[in-house]
Design a protein around this motif. Structure first.
Motif, PDB file in Angstrom:
ATOM      1  N   SER A 184       0.828  -1.209   0.000  1.00 23.34           N
ATOM      2  CA  SER A 184       0.000   0.000   0.000  1.00 23.34           C
ATOM      3  C   SER A 184       0.862   1.258   0.000  1.00 23.34           C
ATOM      4  O   SER A 184       0.581   2.222  -0.730  1.00 23.34           O
ATOM      5  N   ILE A 185       1.910   1.276   0.804  1.00 18.47           N
ATOM      6  CA  ILE A 185       2.792   2.451   0.866  1.00 18.47           C
ATOM      7  C   ILE A 185       3.496   2.673  -0.469  1.00 18.47           C
ATOM      8  O   ILE A 185       3.583   3.810  -0.957  1.00 18.47           O
ATOM      9  N   VAL A 186       3.993   1.592  -1.075  1.00 19.22           N
ATOM     10  CA  VAL A 186       4.662   1.711  -2.376  1.00 19.22           C
ATOM     11  C   VAL A 186       3.688   2.222  -3.427  1.00 19.22           C
ATOM     12  O   VAL A 186       4.042   3.067  -4.275  1.00 19.22           O
ATOM     13  N   GLY A 187       2.443   1.734  -3.402  1.00 14.14           N
ATOM     14  CA  GLY A 187       1.434   2.239  -4.329  1.00 14.14           C
ATOM     15  C   GLY A 187       1.183   3.715  -4.138  1.00 14.14           C
ATOM     16  O   GLY A 187       1.041   4.468  -5.108  1.00 14.14           O
ATOM     17  N   GLY A 192       1.990   9.441  -5.732  1.00 12.72           N
ATOM     18  CA  GLY A 192       2.494  10.763  -5.375  1.00 12.72           C
ATOM     19  C   GLY A 192       3.511  11.284  -6.354  1.00 12.72           C
ATOM     20  O   GLY A 192       3.480  12.467  -6.733  1.00 12.72           O
ATOM     21  N   VAL A 193       4.421  10.423  -6.795  1.00 14.84           N
ATOM     22  CA  VAL A 193       5.420  10.836  -7.780  1.00 14.84           C
ATOM     23  C   VAL A 193       4.765  11.138  -9.125  1.00 14.84           C
ATOM     24  O   VAL A 193       5.147  12.080  -9.835  1.00 14.84           O
ATOM     25  N   ALA A 194       3.756  10.337  -9.485  1.00 11.86           N
ATOM     26  CA  ALA A 194       3.113  10.510 -10.786  1.00 11.86           C
ATOM     27  C   ALA A 194       2.399  11.847 -10.910  1.00 11.86           C
ATOM     28  O   ALA A 194       2.368  12.450 -11.993  1.00 11.86           O
ATOM     29  N   GLN A 207      -3.292  13.804 -15.052  1.00  9.44           N
ATOM     30  CA  GLN A 207      -3.216  12.914 -16.215  1.00  9.44           C
ATOM     31  C   GLN A 207      -2.212  11.792 -15.985  1.00  9.44           C
ATOM     32  O   GLN A 207      -2.467  10.628 -16.317  1.00  9.44           O
ATOM     33  N   TRP A 208      -1.056  12.156 -15.375  1.00 10.17           N
ATOM     34  CA  TRP A 208      -0.054  11.138 -15.096  1.00 10.17           C
ATOM     35  C   TRP A 208      -0.544  10.169 -14.018  1.00 10.17           C
ATOM     36  O   TRP A 208      -0.178   8.993 -14.010  1.00 10.17           O
ATOM     37  N   GLY A 209      -1.347  10.673 -13.099  1.00 12.04           N
ATOM     38  CA  GLY A 209      -1.931   9.795 -12.098  1.00 12.04           C
ATOM     39  C   GLY A 209      -2.817   8.739 -12.734  1.00 12.04           C
ATOM     40  O   GLY A 209      -2.816   7.570 -12.317  1.00 12.04           O
ATOM     41  N   LEU A 254       5.155  15.802  -1.988  1.00 11.21           N
ATOM     42  CA  LEU A 254       5.811  16.973  -1.421  1.00 11.21           C
ATOM     43  C   LEU A 254       7.328  16.877  -1.427  1.00 11.21           C
ATOM     44  O   LEU A 254       8.004  17.854  -1.057  1.00 11.21           O
ATOM     45  N   SER A 255       7.880  15.752  -1.824  1.00  9.29           N
ATOM     46  CA  SER A 255       9.332  15.560  -1.758  1.00  9.29           C
ATOM     47  C   SER A 255      10.127  16.589  -2.566  1.00  9.29           C
ATOM     48  O   SER A 255      11.192  17.005  -2.114  1.00  9.29           O
TER      49      SER A 255
END
Length: 268
Positions: A184-187, A192-194, A207-209, A254-255
């Protein structure tokens, strides 16, 4: 050239040892020793002495009551040095509604099952594989003992038969829940990155999400939520996985703001 020869030699040697080990390993069903069985029929034959006396008596009564209630015949055989082998089939009259649990401490997994054809209609093969790996592995038996591994496996089977079948073994072990939480965390991190903005003035790259949804969706829904929902009605493990997914997504989103190089207001 020498390295390739060494690899081939080691591979050939390994295959030969595996075949030799397989041939020399005694099979529980290749022998027929009825003299090892008691004179009076009992649903539990504890040749390996895995079960304490009081627990064995309680288990015998439970299995007899369960058979009278449901018609399903459950039998337990524990063995170590010697096995009655094929003699148990005649001794217990095993049929299509029978379940035989064999506990043998000589292998890597304690538990093995012989299942009647009618049982497979309610409990498929993958159920028995999961049951064997969950309760019969050496870590479980080392922590809880062979006797409790046998009893817990039987209780899982009885519970599923009472509710007209299961596709998976009920209950969510801590180790399995940790794997679902990690998934779940990796997903969440992937999501978040997408959706990090890639254009000036863009708030979120939805769109990337959507493009990455097959990946983070499988990790979160199929591997993060699915195993929890089908194995336990408790909401707490599911809630923790949802929180883990959300936190992973927020931290990843937020990274960039944390890793940006700080700039000075004045030049020297």
């Amino acid at each position: 050239m020498a390295i390739n020869f060494t690899r081939r030699f080691l591979l050939t040697l390994g295959v030969c040892l595996l075949v030799l080990f397989t041939c020399l390993t005694p099979s529980a069903w290749a022998v027929n020793n009825p003299e090892l069985l008691p004179d009076v029929e009992t649903p539990v034959v504890d040749l390996a002495n895995f079960l304490p006396k009081l627990q064995e008596e309680s288990l015998i009564k439970n299995l007899q009551d369960f058979e009278a209630e449901t018609g399903w015949k459950m039998r337990v055989l524990t063995q170590y040095d010697r096995s009655p082998g094929r003699a148990v089939k005649k001794f217990w009259g095993l049929d299509d509604k029978s379940i035989l649990l064999v506990a043998d401490g000589r292998g890597g997994n304690l538990l093995a099952f012989s299942i009647g054809d009618d049982v497979y209609e309610l409990l498929p093969r993958n159920f028995w594989i999961e049951l064997q790996t969950r309760f019969g592995n050496m870590y479980y038996t080392r922590e809880y003992g062979e006797n409790n591994a046998i009893v817990e496996a039987l209780e899982s089977v009885k519970g599923c038969l009472r509710q007209n079948g299961c596709n998976v073994v009920p209950g969510l072990p801590r180790e399995q829940w940790i794997l679902t939480l990690i998934s779940s965390i990796v997903g969440g991190i992937i999501l978040g990155v997408a959706v990090i903005p890639r254009k000036e003035g863009q708030l979120i790259a939805w769109q990337w999400g959507l493009i990455m949804s097959p990946l983070w969706g499988i990790l979160f829904i199929a591997f993060g939520m699915g195993p929890v929902v089908i194995r336990t009605p408790e909401f707490l493990p599911l809630f923790r996985n949802i929180i883990g997914f959300c936190l992973g997504a927020v931290v990843a989103f937020l990274s960039p703001s944390f890793i940006q190089t700080p700039t000075s207001d004045s030049e020297t």
